[in-house]
Design an enzyme around this catalytic site. Structure first.
Site, short mmCIF file in Angstrom:
data_model
loop_
_atom_site.label_atom_id
_atom_site.label_comp_id
_atom_site.label_asym_id
_atom_site.label_seq_id
_atom_site.Cartn_x
_atom_site.Cartn_y
_atom_site.Cartn_z
N ALA A 114 14.88 -42.72 -11.60
CA ALA A 114 16.24 -43.09 -11.99
C ALA A 114 16.18 -44.47 -12.63
O ALA A 114 15.17 -45.19 -12.51
CB ALA A 114 17.17 -43.13 -10.78
N THR A 164 19.48 -38.84 -1.28
CA THR A 164 19.71 -37.95 -2.42
C THR A 164 21.09 -37.32 -2.33
O THR A 164 21.79 -37.16 -3.34
CB THR A 164 18.63 -36.86 -2.45
OG1 THR A 164 17.36 -37.47 -2.67
CG2 THR A 164 18.90 -35.85 -3.56
N GLU A 214 0.82 -1.21 0.00
CA GLU A 214 0.00 0.00 0.00
C GLU A 214 0.86 1.26 0.00
O GLU A 214 0.54 2.25 -0.65
CB GLU A 214 -0.92 0.00 1.22
CG GLU A 214 -1.94 -1.13 1.25
CD GLU A 214 -1.43 -2.35 2.00
OE1 GLU A 214 -2.25 -3.03 2.63
OE2 GLU A 214 -0.21 -2.64 1.93
#
Length: 359
Positions: A156, A190, A47
């Site tokens: 994979a 991972t 604003e």
């Protein structure tokens, strides 16, 4: 209002722990005289930017805001007061502020004689501000699970190779998701398989997310790419893990639950650190734990026109034993990216709170 929502999206990734907000001001004749959005935490709110752009032309005009103007003084002043001072005649906002510390702006505006209404394009504004709204309502970060897979659901090949299943356009889009998130989460599997970097590349002025690794036994090696200085990193380990080989690394010890390190405890710790949005990147075991915990708010899948026939699936055990318990998703978008398809979906049932609130 739709323009205000579009402007708000420009702040994704840079306003946390604050919401993203956009504002459009029209003059008494209905012409746009000012626009603004919340650009960074601690900076002027939407604003204020819009009022500065409008100047005296805001007097007697209308302000369209994607979120109820705030009513408190923190690092910046209350936006409701700024709108009153500017002399706007009408304020229309999309979503009421659920934060008790900042709500009440609408009441302040009405008390000043300003015509105030809520709910215009509320669903669109809620979607654009989903991360912040989730964090306020549930007391945990919003979680987007992203995965990339072949058309037969493999992430994979059988020998573990996975680069590259998806095309360059899809990989670039993942960096956009990272840039919009406060934290990126992966598991130790991972980390061992791919040694990912997890930082944002190719997006100018991106605020780097917190890189988070769930590593129960602290197996991360000191030379891992995720421990470089490109972005902050947090390693979440078990309470009895030996971390002597990781001096100077930011660590948090978490309790265990049925699926490993507690997802609830992790999200509570991230929320305490100001994280309001999480990009869950992998792997399948961690994703399964988050799904089992009821802590996935959106799924983005990148599907490549490739078949492998064997290899790991995108999602491991998620605590679903029968088709009746399947987590049903509502498809919200399908988009072609290069040779791939990006599918976006949200759980059909509401997210479950991750932990009881303290009293």
């Amino acid at each position: 209002m739709r323009r205000a929502i579009e402007l708000a999206a420009r702040g994704l990734g840079s306003t946390s722990p604050n919401p993203v907000v956009g504002c459009v001001i029209t003059g008494p004749g209905g012409d746009v005289v000012g626009e603004g959005w919340h650009q960074r935490a601690g900076g002027p709110h939407a604003e204020v930017h819009a009022l500065r752009a409008a100047g005296d032309a805001a007097r007697g005009g209308t302000a369209y805001v994607s979120l109820e103007p705030c009513n408190h003084t923190g690092r910046t002043g209350p936006c409701a007061g700024a709108l009153v001072e500017a002399g706007v005649a009408r304020v229309v906002y999309a979503v009421s502020d659920p934060n008790p510390q900042a709500s009440g702006g609408a009441a302040t505006l009405r008390a000043a004689g300003i015509d105030t209404s809520a709910g215009l394009l509320a669903d669109e504004a809620e979607e654009g501000n989903a991360a912040w709204l989730t964090s306020v309502r549930l007391g945990r970060p919003y979680v987007l699970w992203k995965y990339a897979a072949t058309l037969d659901g493999r992430t994979a090949a059988a020998d573990g190779t996975s680069r590259w299943i998806t095309c360059a356009e899809s990989r670039a889009d993942v960096h956009r998701l990272r840039a919009e998130a406060d934290a990126v989460v992966v598991g130790s599997g991972t980390l061992r398989a791919d040694d990912p970097h997890l930082a944002v590349r190719g997006i100018e002025s991106a605020v780097q997310p917190l890189r988070v690794v769930l590593d129960t036994h602290a197996t991360v090696r000191p030379g891992a790419r995720v421990l470089d200085g490109a972005a902050p990193t947090l390693i979440a380990v078990g309470q009895d893990a030996d971390t002597g080989h990781l001096p100077g690394v930011d660590l948090v010890r978490l309790p265990h639950d049925k699926t490993g390190l507690s997802v609830h405890a992790l999200l509570a710790e991230l929320h305490r650190r100001g994280v309001r949005s999480v990009l869950l990147e992998g792997g399948s075991t961690v994703a399964g734990a988050f799904v089992a915990a009821g802590a996935v708010d959106k799924v983005v899948g990148y599907l490549a026109p490739v078949l492998l026939g064997a290899g790991p699936a995108a999602l491991a055990d998620a605590g679903i034993a029968t088709i009746a318990d399947a987590l049903r998703l509502t498809l919200t978008e399908t988009t072609r990216l290069g040779t791939d398809i990006r599918i976006t979906a949200t759980p059909a049932r509401p997210s479950r709170p991750t932990a009881p609130k303290e009293h």
